[in-house]
Design a protein around this motif. Structure first.
Motif, PDB file in Angstrom:
ATOM      1  N   HIS A   1       2.544  -4.470  -6.085  1.00 19.23           N
ATOM      2  CA  HIS A   1       1.920  -5.798  -6.129  1.00 19.23           C
ATOM      3  C   HIS A   1       2.884  -6.874  -5.642  1.00 19.23           C
ATOM      4  O   HIS A   1       2.484  -7.805  -4.940  1.00 19.23           O
ATOM      5  N   SER A   2       4.147  -6.750  -6.011  1.00 20.97           N
ATOM      6  CA  SER A   2       5.136  -7.755  -5.593  1.00 20.97           C
ATOM      7  C   SER A   2       5.311  -7.750  -4.081  1.00 20.97           C
ATOM      8  O   SER A   2       5.375  -8.801  -3.441  1.00 20.97           O
TER       9      SER A   2
ATOM     10  N   THR B   1       0.806  -1.223   0.000  1.00 26.96           N
ATOM     11  CA  THR B   1       0.000   0.000   0.000  1.00 26.96           C
ATOM     12  C   THR B   1       0.834   1.267   0.000  1.00 26.96           C
ATOM     13  O   THR B   1       0.290   2.357  -0.068  1.00 26.96           O
ATOM     14  N   GLY B   2       2.156   1.125   0.080  1.00 30.37           N
ATOM     15  CA  GLY B   2       2.987   2.325   0.032  1.00 30.37           C
ATOM     16  C   GLY B   2       4.336   2.130   0.675  1.00 30.37           C
ATOM     17  O   GLY B   2       4.529   1.228   1.488  1.00 30.37           O
ATOM     18  N   GLY B   3       5.270   2.991   0.289  1.00 33.93           N
ATOM     19  CA  GLY B   3       6.658   2.856   0.700  1.00 33.93           C
ATOM     20  C   GLY B   3       6.889   2.904   2.194  1.00 33.93           C
ATOM     21  O   GLY B   3       7.814   2.264   2.706  1.00 33.93           O
ATOM     22  N   ASN B   4       6.078   3.644   2.942  1.00 30.76           N
ATOM     23  CA  ASN B   4       6.304   3.774   4.377  1.00 30.76           C
ATOM     24  C   ASN B   4       5.967   2.492   5.142  1.00 30.76           C
ATOM     25  O   ASN B   4       6.231   2.398   6.338  1.00 30.76           O
ATOM     26  N   ASN B   5       5.379   1.519   4.475  1.00 33.39           N
ATOM     27  CA  ASN B   5       5.064   0.237   5.113  1.00 33.39           C
ATOM     28  C   ASN B   5       6.093  -0.839   4.795  1.00 33.39           C
ATOM     29  O   ASN B   5       5.975  -1.969   5.257  1.00 33.39           O
ATOM     30  N   ILE B   6       7.083  -0.495   3.980  1.00 32.10           N
ATOM     31  CA  ILE B   6       8.166  -1.431   3.662  1.00 32.10           C
ATOM     32  C   ILE B   6       9.336  -1.121   4.592  1.00 32.10           C
ATOM     33  O   ILE B   6       9.713   0.040   4.749  1.00 32.10           O
ATOM     34  N   PRO B   7       9.917  -2.126   5.265  1.00 34.15           N
ATOM     35  CA  PRO B   7      11.049  -1.859   6.157  1.00 34.15           C
ATOM     36  C   PRO B   7      12.174  -1.118   5.435  1.00 34.15           C
ATOM     37  O   PRO B   7      12.451  -1.369   4.257  1.00 34.15           O
ATOM     38  N   VAL B   8      12.789  -0.201   6.176  1.00 38.60           N
ATOM     39  CA  VAL B   8      13.835   0.662   5.611  1.00 38.60           C
ATOM     40  C   VAL B   8      15.184   0.345   6.245  1.00 38.60           C
ATOM     41  O   VAL B   8      15.303   0.250   7.476  1.00 38.60           O
ATOM     42  N   TYR B   9      16.181   0.157   5.410  1.00 42.13           N
ATOM     43  CA  TYR B   9      17.578  -0.009   5.826  1.00 42.13           C
ATOM     44  C   TYR B   9      18.101   1.406   6.066  1.00 42.13           C
ATOM     45  O   TYR B   9      18.403   2.140   5.133  1.00 42.13           O
TER      46      TYR B   9
ATOM     47  N   TYR C   1      13.974 -17.931  -7.367  1.00 45.66           N
ATOM     48  CA  TYR C   1      12.594 -17.454  -7.459  1.00 45.66           C
ATOM     49  C   TYR C   1      12.540 -16.067  -8.114  1.00 45.66           C
ATOM     50  O   TYR C   1      13.325 -15.181  -7.787  1.00 45.66           O
ATOM     51  N   GLN C   2      11.597 -15.871  -9.005  1.00 47.14           N
ATOM     52  CA  GLN C   2      11.485 -14.615  -9.752  1.00 47.14           C
ATOM     53  C   GLN C   2      10.231 -13.846  -9.352  1.00 47.14           C
ATOM     54  O   GLN C   2       9.164 -14.439  -9.166  1.00 47.14           O
ATOM     55  N   ILE C   3      10.378 -12.518  -9.251  1.00 43.41           N
ATOM     56  CA  ILE C   3       9.234 -11.646  -8.986  1.00 43.41           C
ATOM     57  C   ILE C   3       9.537 -10.288  -9.592  1.00 43.41           C
ATOM     58  O   ILE C   3      10.694  -9.876  -9.676  1.00 43.41           O
ATOM     59  N   LYS C   4       8.498  -9.604 -10.041  1.00 42.22           N
ATOM     60  CA  LYS C   4       8.708  -8.313 -10.696  1.00 42.22           C
ATOM     61  C   LYS C   4       9.307  -7.309  -9.707  1.00 42.22           C
ATOM     62  O   LYS C   4       8.831  -7.188  -8.574  1.00 42.22           O
ATOM     63  N   PRO C   5      10.347  -6.580 -10.130  1.00 44.02           N
ATOM     64  CA  PRO C   5      11.000  -5.629  -9.220  1.00 44.02           C
ATOM     65  C   PRO C   5      10.240  -4.315  -9.060  1.00 44.02           C
ATOM     66  O   PRO C   5       9.566  -3.856  -9.984  1.00 44.02           O
ATOM     67  N   ASN C   6      10.358  -3.774  -7.842  1.00 44.92           N
ATOM     68  CA  ASN C   6       9.879  -2.427  -7.524  1.00 44.92           C
ATOM     69  C   ASN C   6       8.423  -2.178  -7.890  1.00 44.92           C
ATOM     70  O   ASN C   6       8.080  -1.137  -8.458  1.00 44.92           O
ATOM     71  N   THR C   7       7.551  -3.121  -7.567  1.00 42.91           N
ATOM     72  CA  THR C   7       6.122  -2.899  -7.751  1.00 42.91           C
ATOM     73  C   THR C   7       5.406  -3.175  -6.436  1.00 42.91           C
ATOM     74  O   THR C   7       5.791  -4.066  -5.675  1.00 42.91           O
TER      75      THR C   7
END
Length: 331
Positions: A299-300, A261-269, A291-297
């Motif tokens: 949905h991923s 739902t947005g960048g602030n919910n992804i853990p930050v290094y 394993y493959q997954i689309k980068p920087n989306t």
């Protein structure tokens, strides 16, 4: 013997990977999310069946083990029948009807830890009553990934069951059993967050200036607290103007579907002021490097947050296969 399994609520295939790592073969899968299906097809060259409510038992091939990471939903208990029919109207009912129709020798179920107390305990009571009525001996555990070698604070409900005629019991049960299933023992971390970080990462993963500013509001106070360990990397999450959570114990916070739902919910290094990449998140979920997954989306990230810790499922699957083979060898 190679056991055949079906992968219901398959997501991006974490449960499938775990069972196939231990010698099982997936013969059919089901997933309704369009983007998860795309990722699944990229990795397994198979398009999952869609809506589980529209799947008839007859269209499934022969299988031995049913697996399902079904969603947690309340049951309508107006009838108070305390049996199979109480599950009607939920997606668990579709798991139960397929078990009832096909009578697999075993099942594996996964859910959020909150299922145990959901709806005042009614949800878990219905699930237990239904599985027992269907003729299965089962047990479940709440297991945190960080207690089983994986550096993520992720508690999940895992349930393993065997058809009663196989006479497979669980540790602590009394009875005339032919084999005993043992849940894995807790163990030390096999690696820490710092071990999964990539060195060369695209600038597209850098956080926004607003996110960086919100981190900086709270970071000094955290570094002065006894919780700060400078020997581990510092991870920030739940980043808001009003708050920011930090970890520096080598363990990641729980990766959730909210990452989508947005960048602030992804853990930050924090040292690099960048989000963890999808690849790094997959490593924290125990997925293999192929394993493959689309980068920087978004949905991923959502798909990863909705998935399972492959490492833990693999431990549980390995023991399931062991006891099933033990019983088969006696026949």
């Amino acid at each position: 013997m190679q056991y055949k399994m079906i992968d219901l609520f398959a997501g991006i295939g974490g449960i499938r990977i775990a069972f196939e790592e231990n010698g099982a073969k997936c013969v059919r899968s089901s997933e309704i999310d369009k983007y998860a299906c795309e990722t699944y097809e990229i990795n397994f060259n198979e398009k999952p069946l869609g809506d589980i409510t529209k799947i008839s038992p007859e269209e499934l091939p022969k299988f031995d083990i049913l697996t399902a990471g079904f969603p947690c939903q309340p049951f309508s208990l107006a009838g108070l029948r305390k049996g199979f029919e109480d599950a009607r109207g939920t997606l668990f009912f579709d798991v139960a009807r397929l078990i009832k129709a096909r009578e697999p020798i075993a099942f594996f179920l996964e859910n959020v830890e909150g299922i145990v107390n959901h709806d005042g305990g009614k949800t878990i009571n219905v699930i237990e009553n239904v599985l027992s009525e269907l003729g299965y001996n089962f047990q479940w555990r709440i297991m945190n990934a960080s207690d089983y070698g994986v550096p993520q604070n992720r508690k999940r409900w895992y349930c393993v069951g065997f058809r009663k005629d196989l006479r497979i019991g669980f540790e602590g049960q009394n009875g005339n059993f032919r084999a005993i299933y043992n849940f894995p023992k807790k163990c030390d971390l096999k690696f820490k967050v710092k071990d999964i970080l990539d060195i060369n990462v695209s600038d597209s993963y850098l956080v926004s200036k607003t996110c960086e500013r919100n981190i900086n509001i709270y970071i000094d106070k955290y570094k002065l607290s006894p919780r700060y360990d400078s020997t581990n990397v510092l991870i920030a999450n739940e980043i808001r103007p009003s708050r920011c959570n930090f970890r520096s114990d080598g363990i990641s916070p729980c990766l959730t579907a909210k990452m989508g739902t947005g960048g602030n919910n992804i853990p930050v290094y924090v040292e690099k002021m960048r989000k963890l990449t999808e690849r790094e998140c997959l490593r924290l979920m125990g997925f293999p490097e192929w394993y493959q997954i689309k980068p920087n989306t978004m949905h991923s990230y959502k798909q990863i947050g909705n998935s399972v810790v492959v490492t833990i499922v693999s431990m549980l699957a390995k023991e399931m296969i062991r006891v099933l083979k033990l019983v088969d060898s006696e026949v």
